[in-house]
Design an enzyme around this catalytic site. Structure first.
Site, PDB file in Angstrom:
ATOM      1  N   LYS A  14     -49.997  54.059  14.075  1.00 53.92           N
ATOM      2  CA  LYS A  14     -50.394  55.461  14.034  1.00 53.92           C
ATOM      3  C   LYS A  14     -51.551  55.701  13.069  1.00 53.92           C
ATOM      4  O   LYS A  14     -51.848  54.890  12.197  1.00 53.92           O
ATOM      5  CB  LYS A  14     -49.193  56.348  13.687  1.00 53.92           C
ATOM      6  CG  LYS A  14     -48.247  56.499  14.874  1.00 53.92           C
ATOM      7  CD  LYS A  14     -47.226  57.591  14.682  1.00 53.92           C
ATOM      8  CE  LYS A  14     -46.436  57.784  15.975  1.00 53.92           C
ATOM      9  NZ  LYS A  14     -45.348  58.783  15.788  1.00 53.92           N
ATOM     10  N   ARG A  60     -39.218  52.220  16.732  1.00 55.84           N
ATOM     11  CA  ARG A  60     -40.004  52.244  17.970  1.00 55.84           C
ATOM     12  C   ARG A  60     -41.383  51.640  17.684  1.00 55.84           C
ATOM     13  O   ARG A  60     -42.136  52.166  16.866  1.00 55.84           O
ATOM     14  CB  ARG A  60     -40.118  53.688  18.459  1.00 55.84           C
ATOM     15  CG  ARG A  60     -40.834  53.881  19.790  1.00 55.84           C
ATOM     16  CD  ARG A  60     -40.822  55.358  20.168  1.00 55.84           C
ATOM     17  NE  ARG A  60     -41.469  55.590  21.447  1.00 55.84           N
ATOM     18  CZ  ARG A  60     -42.761  55.826  21.612  1.00 55.84           C
ATOM     19  NH1 ARG A  60     -43.576  55.864  20.549  1.00 55.84           N
ATOM     20  NH2 ARG A  60     -43.264  56.029  22.826  1.00 55.84           N
TER      21      ARG A  60
END
Length: 284
Positions: free
Chosen positions: A231, A265
């Site tokens: 991210k 995840r």
């Protein structure tokens, strides 16, 4: 409070949460921020590519495959229900049929929730925490576990100067409200997972604060799921482009595991599995 059980029943599967499990990301989209288009050929999903990617992630150590047909990267625009169904349901059917593993579906759309469950999905993973009209009712009708994630705003605007007086308290309040809405709709707390929503309407400071205090959310007694893989917080923290974020992603995964995350995840399953195996060996 610790989770009510170390096991999570998800359709016909029984997931052991006594050690962190890996959820492998399988985006069936052309525009996801990291792997968009990898499962595409022309204008549609290539089932062979999707199956091969899912199998590789399982071989590498994933316990769950998370299929998503709508990009939720910052700035993304929603897709129609019919397009999302076309991207998701055939992939869910194929993975369940060919690989017989738990599949979660990353969706906020009631029709996709219903059809994915009919196709064999085992978990509903919703970045909007079942706030779309009809979503909570659709999820309750499936009898499947649901993951409720915090997001302020929508993907199209969520990263435009996000601000909180107390990010931990405000995320906590949101999750409490969503748990109450779900239980009122007939989803028992034993079927609820929680995700603080790293990168969804948060600055780098907000993300780091939430990670540092991740254990706070264990008081709900629900398993914690986190997603920080590749991210942009790593770009802000380290100055790394998306294809250079593996070391940072592994560090975040380990920190999350140490602070109580039970499902992590990720895109890079094999490397994350190795890191978590070392972590668990040291814990004994």
């Amino acid at each position: 409070m610790t989770p009510k059980s170390q096991f999570l029943t998800a359709a016909q599967y029984r997931l052991d949460l006594s050690r962190p499990l890996i959820m492998g990301i399988l985006n069936t989209t052309p525009d996801s921020f990291s792997d968009g288009g990898n499962c595409y050929q022309g204008d549609s999903v290539n089932l062979d590519r999707a199956l091969a990617r899912a199998k590789q992630m399982l071989d590498d150590g994933a316990a769950i495959i998370d299929v998503g047909g709508e990009s939720t990267r910052p700035g993304a625009t929603p897709v129609g229900a019919s397009q999302e169904l076309d991207r998701v349901v055939p992939v869910v059917e194929a993975i369940v049929r060919e690989l017989n593993c738990p599949v979660s579906v990353d969706t906020s759309t009631p029709a996709v929730i219903r059809e994915s469950a009919s196709a064999g999905a085992a978990i509903i993973n919703d970045v909007r925490a079942l706030r779309r009209d009809g979503a909570v009712e659709a999820a309750a009708a499936t009898g499947l576990p649901v993951c409720l994630m915090h997001m302020r705003g929508e993907p199209g605007n969520m990263q435009k100067a996000p601000a909180y007086d107390d990010v931990v308290a405000e995320v906590n309040e949101f999750l409490a409200q969503r748990i109450a809405s779900c239980t009122a709709a007939g989803i028992p707390s034993e079927r609820i997972l929680l995700d603080p929503g790293f990168g969804f309407g948060k600055s780098l400071e907000h993300n780091l604060t939430l990670l540092g205090q991740l254990a706070h959310f264990k008081h709900f007694g629900c398993p914690l799921l986190v997603g920080m893989s590749r991210k942009s917080m790593l770009q802000h923290l380290l100055g790394r482009d998306v294809n250079e974020r593996l070391p940072g992603s592994l560090a975040l995964a380990l920190e999350a595991a140490q602070r109580g995350a039970q499902i992590i995840r990720v895109h890079d399953v094999r490397e994350t599995a190795d890191a978590l195996n070392v972590h668990m060996a040291l814990k004994g």
